[in-house]
Scaffold this motif. Structure first.
Motif, short mmCIF file in Angstrom:
data_model
loop_
_atom_site.label_atom_id
_atom_site.label_comp_id
_atom_site.label_asym_id
_atom_site.label_seq_id
_atom_site.Cartn_x
_atom_site.Cartn_y
_atom_site.Cartn_z
N LEU A 182 50.54 48.57 32.09
CA LEU A 182 49.61 48.25 31.01
C LEU A 182 49.23 46.78 31.00
O LEU A 182 48.05 46.43 31.05
N PHE A 183 50.24 45.91 30.92
CA PHE A 183 49.97 44.50 30.71
C PHE A 183 49.38 43.81 31.94
O PHE A 183 48.43 43.04 31.82
N TYR A 184 49.92 44.07 33.11
CA TYR A 184 49.45 43.38 34.30
C TYR A 184 48.32 44.13 34.99
O TYR A 184 47.21 43.62 35.13
N LEU A 185 48.59 45.36 35.44
CA LEU A 185 47.56 46.10 36.16
C LEU A 185 46.36 46.39 35.26
O LEU A 185 45.21 46.31 35.69
N GLY A 186 46.61 46.72 33.99
CA GLY A 186 45.51 46.97 33.05
C GLY A 186 44.65 45.74 32.86
O GLY A 186 43.41 45.81 32.91
N SER A 187 45.30 44.59 32.65
CA SER A 187 44.55 43.34 32.45
C SER A 187 43.75 42.95 33.68
O SER A 187 42.57 42.58 33.60
N ILE A 188 44.39 43.02 34.85
CA ILE A 188 43.71 42.62 36.08
C ILE A 188 42.55 43.57 36.38
O ILE A 188 41.50 43.14 36.86
N PHE A 189 42.73 44.84 36.09
CA PHE A 189 41.66 45.80 36.34
C PHE A 189 40.41 45.46 35.52
O PHE A 189 39.30 45.40 36.07
N VAL A 190 40.57 45.23 34.21
CA VAL A 190 39.39 44.97 33.38
C VAL A 190 38.75 43.64 33.74
O VAL A 190 37.52 43.49 33.68
N VAL A 191 39.56 42.66 34.14
CA VAL A 191 39.00 41.36 34.55
C VAL A 191 38.16 41.52 35.81
O VAL A 191 37.01 41.06 35.89
N THR A 192 38.72 42.17 36.83
CA THR A 192 37.99 42.32 38.09
C THR A 192 36.80 43.28 37.95
O THR A 192 35.86 43.20 38.74
N ALA A 193 36.84 44.15 36.95
CA ALA A 193 35.71 45.05 36.71
C ALA A 193 34.54 44.32 36.08
O ALA A 193 33.37 44.66 36.32
N LEU A 194 34.83 43.28 35.29
CA LEU A 194 33.78 42.60 34.53
C LEU A 194 33.36 41.25 35.10
O LEU A 194 32.23 40.81 34.88
N VAL A 195 34.27 40.59 35.82
CA VAL A 195 34.00 39.23 36.30
C VAL A 195 33.95 39.22 37.82
O VAL A 195 34.83 39.78 38.48
N ALA A 196 32.92 38.60 38.37
CA ALA A 196 32.82 38.49 39.83
C ALA A 196 34.00 37.68 40.36
O ALA A 196 34.32 36.62 39.83
N TRP A 197 34.63 38.17 41.41
CA TRP A 197 35.82 37.49 41.93
C TRP A 197 35.51 36.08 42.42
O TRP A 197 36.38 35.20 42.43
N ASN A 198 34.24 35.84 42.83
CA ASN A 198 33.85 34.51 43.32
C ASN A 198 33.18 33.67 42.24
O ASN A 198 32.53 32.66 42.55
N ASP A 199 33.34 34.06 40.98
CA ASP A 199 32.85 33.24 39.87
C ASP A 199 33.58 31.90 39.90
O ASP A 199 34.81 31.85 39.83
N PRO A 200 32.86 30.78 40.03
CA PRO A 200 33.53 29.48 40.18
C PRO A 200 34.39 29.09 38.98
O PRO A 200 35.28 28.25 39.10
N LEU A 201 34.13 29.68 37.82
CA LEU A 201 34.89 29.33 36.62
C LEU A 201 36.13 30.20 36.43
O LEU A 201 36.93 29.95 35.53
N LEU A 202 36.29 31.22 37.28
CA LEU A 202 37.41 32.14 37.09
C LEU A 202 38.75 31.43 37.29
O LEU A 202 39.66 31.56 36.45
N ALA A 203 38.88 30.69 38.37
CA ALA A 203 40.15 30.00 38.64
C ALA A 203 40.38 28.83 37.70
O ALA A 203 41.50 28.59 37.24
N SER A 204 39.31 28.08 37.40
CA SER A 204 39.48 26.89 36.57
C SER A 204 39.69 27.22 35.09
O SER A 204 40.49 26.59 34.41
N SER A 205 38.98 28.22 34.58
CA SER A 205 39.10 28.56 33.16
C SER A 205 40.21 29.56 32.88
O SER A 205 40.76 29.60 31.78
N GLY A 206 40.55 30.39 33.87
CA GLY A 206 41.54 31.43 33.65
C GLY A 206 40.86 32.78 33.46
O GLY A 206 39.73 32.86 32.96
N SER A 207 41.55 33.84 33.85
CA SER A 207 40.93 35.17 33.84
C SER A 207 40.59 35.65 32.43
O SER A 207 39.51 36.21 32.20
#
Length: 468
Positions: A245-270
């Protein structure tokens, strides 16, 4: 300070241990650090988290088998002493203590960074010092204080994650007006599900694997509850859904909505980047509050865990005798203070030492998590074999013994070998290896000077430590 010979108290209530088991593994790495892993491996980072999560589930099952049979605040260090030999319990106990002592400056600095952005006039070192002192004081009074702080810290983290999953899930379904993102197209856009190849997934796995260290704390804390066997069983059984729930669920919704190469993903946080794209106002402030609480929780647990491991080492005659004393409230206050002093020194070192020097200190803890997992697997293998030889059956069993246990051992050895040949991880392997070797030499010399057994287990000493 009055000293008690009664050992640790049993001040942790069922709700304390339950909430600790649910959210104890959740740290700032999920809210912020996961963005770096996603940026490295793309949506296929889900595979990395799944592999790392499966490893933790299996390790916790093995640890649970031993902990239900013999609850002990020294946890896997005590079991290693009993199953492998004195040298193994000694080395892994001190390595684990060192790991959590090093966590203190990292979390204190993270908390200070957030507070400094809110109150720029106050120096960061003062915030770092203040939060460390505050949480040290709470650990000195009683284990119940630690339990209360962790209960509320964990509750906030759980509520925050559930709210995030609900908001992100609604965005995926297109139920949030004005949201810039919806659906799951980002899982396969920008180069596909695995844009950087399987090598990047393996690299991300090496990073994510260490975010789960802390799951085992519940077996240490449960020893200070009224019904440790029941608490450990419940906590171990809940590992699967917690990680899912906490890890796989969170990572799934993030990768579903945010482009993995979004330059702000690493700097701002998922979490922050996802909420920003959904259109949630003040996303940064909201995530900062949650991360601050998570950091405080981790620092609180670091002080607690380091002190209990130091206490356990002392009761097994592997540390100064004074660290094995407990105050009238059942708290090992000298072990808390001893760990806190070293923690303070590392906090100061974080600000005074050149970055390169402090990075070397951090490198010494680089593969401790894997060594802990390896020791747990080997200990469980040997302890179960002894039980089988005696015709005994454990109340809580590891699945498919011994095949899964051997699979975990071989997998961990393979991961360590992989880290040793990857340039970005070689320093960590070397650093931890040098520290372990130094502990081995110190322990051997000490055994020769004081005549303590070194190559064999010490059931009498370990049993006495468990009773204390």
């Amino acid at each position: 300070m009055s000293v008690s010979s009664q050992g640790l108290s049993h001040g942790l209530k069922q709700r304390h241990v339950t909430m600790l088991s649910i959210a104890g593994v959740i740290g700032a790495g999920l809210f912020v650090g996961s963005g770096h892993a996603i940026a490295e491996a793309g949506p296929a980072v889900l595979i990395a988290y799944a592999i790392a999560g499966l490893l933790v589930v299996l390790v916790m099952r093995m640890l649970g088998e031993m902990a239900v049979a013999a609850p002990d605040t020294g946890s896997f260090s005590t079991y290693a002493d009993r199953a492998i030999g004195h040298w193994a319990g000694y080395i892994i106990g001190w390595l684990y203590w060192w790991f959590w002592v090093l966590v203190i400056p990292l979390e204190a600095n993270a908390a200070a960074t957030i507070l400094h952005t809110w109150f720029a006039g106050v120096p960061m070192w003062l915030f770092a010092l203040g939060i460390t002192v505050l949480l040290t004081i709470t650990n000195l009074f009683s284990v119940k204080n630690y339990g209360e702080f962790e209960f509320w810290f964990a509750l906030v983290k759980v509520v925050a994650i559930v709210a995030f999953l609900a908001i992100a899930g609604a965005a995926i379904l297109g139920l949030i007006p004005g949201s810039q993102v919806s659906g799951v197209s980002q899982l396969f856009a920008h180069g596909g599900f695995m844009p950087n190849g399987f090598g990047a997934v393996l690299g991300a796995m090496l990073t994510t694997m260490f975010t789960f260290l802390g799951t085992e704390i519940v077996t240490i804390a449960a020893a200070e509850s009224d019904n440790p066997q029941q608490q450990i069983t419940k906590a171990t059984n809940s590992v699967v859904w917690r990680i899912s729930l906490f890890y796989l669920g969170s990572i799934f919704v993030v990768t579903a909505l945010v482009a993995w190469n979004d330059p702000l993903l690493a700097s701002s946080g998922s979490y922050q980047r996802t909420l920003e794209l959904i259109g949630i106002p003040n996303a940064k402030a909201i995530v900062d509050v949650v991360v601050l609480i998570s950091v405080a929780s981790c620092l609180n647990s670091a002080l607690y865990t380091a002190s209990r491991m130091l206490y356990s080492l002392s009761t097994r005659r592997d540390a100064l005798a004074m660290f094995g004393e407990t105050a009238s409230n059942g708290t090992p206050q000298k072990a808390v203070l001893g760990s806190m002093v070293v923690g303070f020194l590392t906090v100061i070192a974080n600000y005074l030492m050149p970055k390169e020097v402090f990075d070397i200190l951090l490198a010494t803890s680089g593969t401790i998590a894997l060594l802990v997992y390896l020791v747990i697997a080997i200990s469980q293998l040997r302890m179960r074999q002894r039980m089988i030889a005696k015709g005994e059956t454990p109340a809580f069993k590891m699945w498919l013994f011994p095949w899964l246990t051997w699979a975990v051992i071989l997998f961990i050895c393979g991961v360590v070998a992989m880290m040793a040949i990857r340039p970005e991880h070689q320093v960590e392997v070397i650093g931890t290896g040098v520290l372990a070797l130094a502990l081995l030499v110190v322990g051997w010399v000490r055994s020769r000077l004081f005549g303590t057994p070194w190559s064999k287990s010490r059931p009498a000493v370990v049993a006495a430590a468990a009773r204390s």
